[in-house]
Write a protein that holds these residues in place. Structure first.
Motif, PDB file in Angstrom:
ATOM      1  N   ALA A 137       0.739  -1.166  -0.085  1.00 52.34           N
ATOM      2  CA  ALA A 137       0.157  -0.020   0.057  1.00 52.34           C
ATOM      3  C   ALA A 137       0.787   1.227   0.042  1.00 52.34           C
ATOM      4  CB  ALA A 137      -0.811   0.013   1.180  1.00 52.34           C
ATOM      5  N   PRO A 138       0.470   2.295  -0.747  1.00 51.21           N
ATOM      6  CA  PRO A 138       1.165   3.658  -0.757  1.00 51.21           C
ATOM      7  C   PRO A 138       1.292   4.219   0.579  1.00 51.21           C
ATOM      8  CG  PRO A 138      -0.533   3.416  -2.380  1.00 51.21           C
ATOM      9  CD  PRO A 138      -0.797   2.265  -1.498  1.00 51.21           C
ATOM     10  N   LEU A 139       2.189   4.980   0.874  1.00 52.44           N
ATOM     11  CA  LEU A 139       2.566   5.581   2.246  1.00 52.44           C
ATOM     12  C   LEU A 139       1.727   6.765   2.151  1.00 52.44           C
ATOM     13  CD1 LEU A 139       6.382   5.660   2.191  1.00 52.44           C
ATOM     14  CD2 LEU A 139       4.823   4.563   3.911  1.00 52.44           C
ATOM     15  N   ARG A 140       1.090   7.088   3.409  1.00 51.96           N
ATOM     16  CA  ARG A 140       0.359   8.275   3.545  1.00 51.96           C
ATOM     17  C   ARG A 140       0.730   8.882   4.961  1.00 51.96           C
ATOM     18  NH1 ARG A 140      -0.695   7.606  -0.807  1.00 51.96           N
ATOM     19  NH2 ARG A 140      -2.925   7.547  -2.128  1.00 51.96           N
ATOM     20  N   PRO A 141       1.673   9.809   5.108  1.00 55.96           N
ATOM     21  CA  PRO A 141       2.272  10.211   6.149  1.00 55.96           C
ATOM     22  C   PRO A 141       1.213  11.159   6.658  1.00 55.96           C
ATOM     23  CG  PRO A 141       3.445  10.864   4.281  1.00 55.96           C
ATOM     24  CD  PRO A 141       2.504   9.903   3.770  1.00 55.96           C
ATOM     25  N   GLU A 142       0.381  11.675   6.122  1.00 55.28           N
ATOM     26  CA  GLU A 142      -0.741  12.771   6.488  1.00 55.28           C
ATOM     27  C   GLU A 142      -1.869  12.029   7.313  1.00 55.28           C
ATOM     28  OE1 GLU A 142      -2.121  11.360   2.555  1.00 55.28           O
ATOM     29  OE2 GLU A 142      -0.296  11.849   3.347  1.00 55.28           O
ATOM     30  N   GLY A 143      -1.715  10.810   7.188  1.00 56.69           N
ATOM     31  CA  GLY A 143      -2.696   9.907   7.610  1.00 56.69           C
ATOM     32  C   GLY A 143      -2.296   9.474   9.322  1.00 56.69           C
ATOM     33  N   GLY A 144      -2.658   8.188   9.478  1.00 58.16           N
ATOM     34  CA  GLY A 144      -2.312   7.474  10.706  1.00 58.16           C
ATOM     35  C   GLY A 144      -2.867   8.154  12.028  1.00 58.16           C
ATOM     36  N   ARG A 184      -2.887   8.785  25.935  1.00 59.11           N
ATOM     37  CA  ARG A 184      -2.108   7.927  26.328  1.00 59.11           C
ATOM     38  C   ARG A 184      -1.138   7.482  25.273  1.00 59.11           C
ATOM     39  NH1 ARG A 184      -0.470   2.808  28.763  1.00 59.11           N
ATOM     40  NH2 ARG A 184      -2.322   1.815  27.786  1.00 59.11           N
ATOM     41  N   GLN A 185      -1.910   6.806  24.088  1.00 54.63           N
ATOM     42  CA  GLN A 185      -0.986   6.389  23.021  1.00 54.63           C
ATOM     43  C   GLN A 185      -0.649   7.160  22.003  1.00 54.63           C
ATOM     44  OE1 GLN A 185       0.024   3.124  23.317  1.00 54.63           O
ATOM     45  NE2 GLN A 185      -1.452   2.567  24.698  1.00 54.63           N
ATOM     46  N   THR A 186      -0.848   8.599  22.051  1.00 57.30           N
ATOM     47  CA  THR A 186      -0.577   9.534  20.877  1.00 57.30           C
ATOM     48  C   THR A 186       0.847   9.504  20.740  1.00 57.30           C
ATOM     49  OG1 THR A 186      -2.452  10.961  21.203  1.00 57.30           O
ATOM     50  CG2 THR A 186      -0.446  12.084  20.459  1.00 57.30           C
ATOM     51  N   PRO A 187       1.818   9.382  21.484  1.00 63.63           N
ATOM     52  CA  PRO A 187       3.224   9.352  21.172  1.00 63.63           C
ATOM     53  C   PRO A 187       3.794   8.217  20.390  1.00 63.63           C
ATOM     54  CG  PRO A 187       3.025  10.120  23.462  1.00 63.63           C
ATOM     55  CD  PRO A 187       1.678   9.565  23.127  1.00 63.63           C
ATOM     56  N   LEU A 188       2.976   7.155  20.962  1.00 64.67           N
ATOM     57  CA  LEU A 188       3.478   5.986  19.978  1.00 64.67           C
ATOM     58  C   LEU A 188       2.836   5.727  18.742  1.00 64.67           C
ATOM     59  CD1 LEU A 188       4.132   2.800  19.589  1.00 64.67           C
ATOM     60  CD2 LEU A 188       1.902   2.242  20.778  1.00 64.67           C
ATOM     61  N   LEU A 189       1.495   6.388  18.525  1.00 61.98           N
ATOM     62  CA  LEU A 189       0.612   6.591  17.148  1.00 61.98           C
ATOM     63  C   LEU A 189       1.548   7.540  16.421  1.00 61.98           C
ATOM     64  CD1 LEU A 189      -2.713   6.403  18.691  1.00 61.98           C
ATOM     65  CD2 LEU A 189      -1.731   4.516  17.409  1.00 61.98           C
ATOM     66  N   ARG A 192       4.531   6.009  15.106  1.00 61.07           N
ATOM     67  CA  ARG A 192       4.602   5.036  14.021  1.00 61.07           C
ATOM     68  C   ARG A 192       3.945   5.670  12.642  1.00 61.07           C
ATOM     69  NH1 ARG A 192       3.151  -0.387  15.150  1.00 61.07           N
ATOM     70  NH2 ARG A 192       1.430  -0.157  13.710  1.00 61.07           N
ATOM     71  N   THR A 193       3.357   6.805  12.826  1.00 58.28           N
ATOM     72  CA  THR A 193       3.128   7.374  11.373  1.00 58.28           C
ATOM     73  C   THR A 193       4.381   7.999  10.805  1.00 58.28           C
ATOM     74  OG1 THR A 193       0.894   8.069  12.411  1.00 58.28           O
ATOM     75  CG2 THR A 193       1.932   9.516  10.436  1.00 58.28           C
ATOM     76  N   ALA A 194       5.309   8.240  11.707  1.00 60.73           N
ATOM     77  CA  ALA A 194       6.694   8.875  10.794  1.00 60.73           C
ATOM     78  C   ALA A 194       7.484   7.521  10.489  1.00 60.73           C
ATOM     79  CB  ALA A 194       7.387   9.590  12.201  1.00 60.73           C
ATOM     80  N   ASP A 227     -10.559  10.242   2.578  1.00 61.47           N
ATOM     81  CA  ASP A 227      -9.109   9.683   2.945  1.00 61.47           C
ATOM     82  C   ASP A 227      -9.029   9.819   4.333  1.00 61.47           C
ATOM     83  OD1 ASP A 227      -8.633   9.755   0.271  1.00 61.47           O
ATOM     84  OD2 ASP A 227      -7.821  11.581   0.270  1.00 61.47           O
ATOM     85  N   LEU A 228      -9.636  10.494   5.373  1.00 64.83           N
ATOM     86  CA  LEU A 228      -9.409  10.113   6.750  1.00 64.83           C
ATOM     87  C   LEU A 228     -10.030   8.798   7.319  1.00 64.83           C
ATOM     88  CD1 LEU A 228     -10.477  13.692   8.015  1.00 64.83           C
ATOM     89  CD2 LEU A 228      -8.327  12.791   8.328  1.00 64.83           C
ATOM     90  N   LEU A 229     -10.844   8.208   6.413  1.00 64.18           N
ATOM     91  CA  LEU A 229     -11.126   6.706   6.570  1.00 64.18           C
ATOM     92  C   LEU A 229     -10.385   5.648   6.181  1.00 64.18           C
ATOM     93  CD1 LEU A 229     -14.919   7.426   6.667  1.00 64.18           C
ATOM     94  CD2 LEU A 229     -13.549   7.516   8.518  1.00 64.18           C
ATOM     95  N   SER A 230      -9.434   5.925   5.219  1.00 62.60           N
ATOM     96  CA  SER A 230      -8.578   5.051   4.759  1.00 62.60           C
ATOM     97  C   SER A 230      -7.242   5.132   4.578  1.00 62.60           C
ATOM     98  CB  SER A 230      -9.056   5.039   2.963  1.00 62.60           C
ATOM     99  OG  SER A 230      -8.883   6.457   2.624  1.00 62.60           O
ATOM    100  N   ASP A 231      -6.610   6.438   5.012  1.00 60.68           N
ATOM    101  CA  ASP A 231      -5.259   6.669   5.085  1.00 60.68           C
ATOM    102  C   ASP A 231      -4.717   6.313   6.605  1.00 60.68           C
ATOM    103  OD1 ASP A 231      -5.348   7.288   2.713  1.00 60.68           O
ATOM    104  OD2 ASP A 231      -4.875   9.333   2.893  1.00 60.68           O
ATOM    105  N   LEU A 232      -4.352   5.363   7.000  1.00 59.85           N
ATOM    106  CA  LEU A 232      -4.473   4.619   8.350  1.00 59.85           C
ATOM    107  C   LEU A 232      -3.163   4.075   8.836  1.00 59.85           C
ATOM    108  CD1 LEU A 232      -8.000   2.567   8.124  1.00 59.85           C
ATOM    109  CD2 LEU A 232      -7.670   5.110   8.814  1.00 59.85           C
TER     110      LEU A 232
END
Length: 494
Positions: A137-144, A184-189, A192-194, A227-232
């Motif tokens: 799947a293509p990268l989507r750094p603006e999602g996650g 609580r999980q925001t730093p991890l998430l 992961r996006t990066a 895209d906010l529901l698919s760039d995950l």
């Protein structure tokens, strides 16, 4: 585009079809080996198909996105054109609408029609298929993270509107728990996006959007309209399938999907894939929240409340434990491990780590690919166990229960597994499976398509090296593995 009413076009397709399927957003007309999908002329807030341009935009995206996983099903976007007496496809007349042409598939091929039919082999294949889809799947750094946060907010708004029907206290409890866990999980998430875990995903990966043909799972009907529901985050994409299986009382299938997905995805994604399991309870809960308001808007308040309750339960996970299942080749370690895994730790259960699969992963070959005997050097043997232990360590620190599936003939390796549990501060359960040598020989000879490369001579070498002082509780594995696993789980499940 020439004007024509939705009713006229619907009637034209209806007259040429055997059956029509209606959803809130579309109509699908089935005729012979073909299916045609029309977007409904609606604006539901979260999706807008109210104009011909927006419907065409959505159909073209649906075709392009779904070809990544279901190229044989999605054929073309067809023009519906006007004639002197009605309509036709791709004619010379004015265009009045567009339709997506698809290959028709059997209704009972869709997994939501038969969740009971997902056996271990299919669950394993499903996990690996999804992992392969995610790797391509293509990268989507603006999602996650931003996409998950959007859904958390959307769920809160939609569920609060339903409080009179679902119960205010229940809804507010889910929202409060979800928002706290997201924080609580925001730093991890964000990390992961990066790191590249945010991809253009399916977005709606539940059993109703997976079919099986010739034994192979096919993912279809992905989200195209937002895209906010698919760039995950890829794990959040997988979480819909895991949550759906868990809700349908198929934790056994869900945890095997998860284990297979991790083994396969770790071949393509960064090593940080293992620590992502810390966010899985949040992701499962958010997916349950989505289903809650979907079912409520479909008129089934009882199902909606059940999903809210499931969402709350996911955010109160059972603590992690470490189990290690040892024994000679043919003792049934993998079967036993998979049977006890659903009852250990947080939903959907313990990740099963097999040295047989770790070895194939390290060599970057398929799990059922047989390695030459020359590959099994002492260094490779040690590397396999090192990898097994480190993967388990990361999972345990992420709050995930683990089952180690290995021979554990060497007492130093058994001690290492016990020490891992101590280091991570989790309970340890060692299990030693044993059966007569002739039983083990027969099982090994009958194997096919398994990750294990053990042969009967391998077994004989193990017998010669085994010390008699295995201190782990022994389980008689000469009979049906289901009985021994059920008996063990009754006394040890968390």
């Amino acid at each position: 585009m020439s004007a024509a009413s939705e009713a006229e076009i619907t009637a034209w397709f209806q007259a040429r079809s055997e059956r029509a399927i209606e959803t809130a957003c579309a109509r699908v007309f089935l005729a012979g080996d073909t299916a045609f999908k029309l977007k409904r002329h609606v604006d539901l807030g979260y999706v807008d198909y109210s104009t011909p341009e927006r419907r065409l935009w959505a159909l073209e995206r649906e075709l392009a996105f779904n070809r990544a996983a279901a190229s044989d099903i999605y054929r073309a976007v067809r023009r519906v054109t006007r004639t002197a007496t009605g309509f036709e496809l791709d004619g010379p007349g004015p265009v009045v609408e567009h339709a997506l042409e698809m290959r028709r598939f059997a209704d009972d091929a869709v997994l939501s029609a038969k969740p009971w039919a997902i056996d271990g082999a299919l669950a394993d294949e499903l996990g690996r298929t999804v992992a392969g889809f995610h790797a391509r799947a293509p990268l989507r750094p603006e999602g996650g993270l931003s996409a998950l946060a959007f859904t958390v907010g959307s769920n809160a708004q939609l569920l609060r509107e339903l409080k009179p029907r679902l119960g205010g206290d229940l809804v507010e409890a889910l929202i409060a728990l979800t928002e706290a866990e997201l924080a609580r999980q925001t730093p991890l998430l964000a990390r992961r996006t990066a790191q590249g875990f945010s991809r253009h995903c399916h977005g709606d990966l539940h059993l109703g959007n997976i079919l099986v043909e010739a034994g192979q799972p096919i993912l279809f009907d992905c989200i195209e309209f937002n895209d906010l529901l698919s760039d995950l985050d890829v794990q959040y994409d997988l979480a819909f399938l895991l949550m759906d299986l868990d809700f349908r009382h198929r934790r056994d299938a869900a945890v095997r999907v998860l284990s297979a997905w991790l083994d396969e995805a770790s071949r393509s994604f960064p090593e940080a894939i293992w620590e992502g399991l810390a966010a899985l309870p949040l992701m499962l809960s958010v997916r349950a929240g989505v289903r809650a308001h979907v079912w409520a808007h479909s008129g089934d308040d009882a199902a909606a409340r059940a999903y809210v309750e499931a969402g709350i339960a996911h955010l109160s996970p059972a603590p992690p434990v470490l189990a290690a299942v040892g024994g000679l080749s043919g003792a049934g370690k993998s079967s036993f491990s998979r049977l006890i895994a659903p009852g250990l730790g947080a939903s959907p259960g313990a990740v099963v780590l097999r040295t047989d699969e770790v070895r194939k992963r390290l060599k970057n070959v398929a799990p059922d690919h047989r390695l030459d005997a020359s590959a099994y050097t002492p260094d490779f043997y040690n590397l396999s166990y090192d990898t097994l232990i480190e993967n388990a360590r990361t999972l345990l620190k992420a709050g995930r229960a683990v089952v180690l599936d290995a021979t554990f003939i060497d007492p130093a390796l058994r001690a290492r597994a016990e020490r891992l549990a101590t280091d991570c501060g989790v309970p340890f359960h060692g299990v030693w499976l044993e059966a007569p040598t002739e039983v083990l020989e027969a099982r090994i000879a009958a194997r096919s398509g398994d990750a294990s490369d053990a042969t009967v001579p391998t077994l004989h070498d193990q017998v010669a090296r085994l010390d008699a002082a295995v201190a782990w509780p022994r389980v008689n594995a000469s009979g049906a593995v289901e009985q021994s696993a059920e008996a063990w789980s009754a006394g040890h499940a968390a």
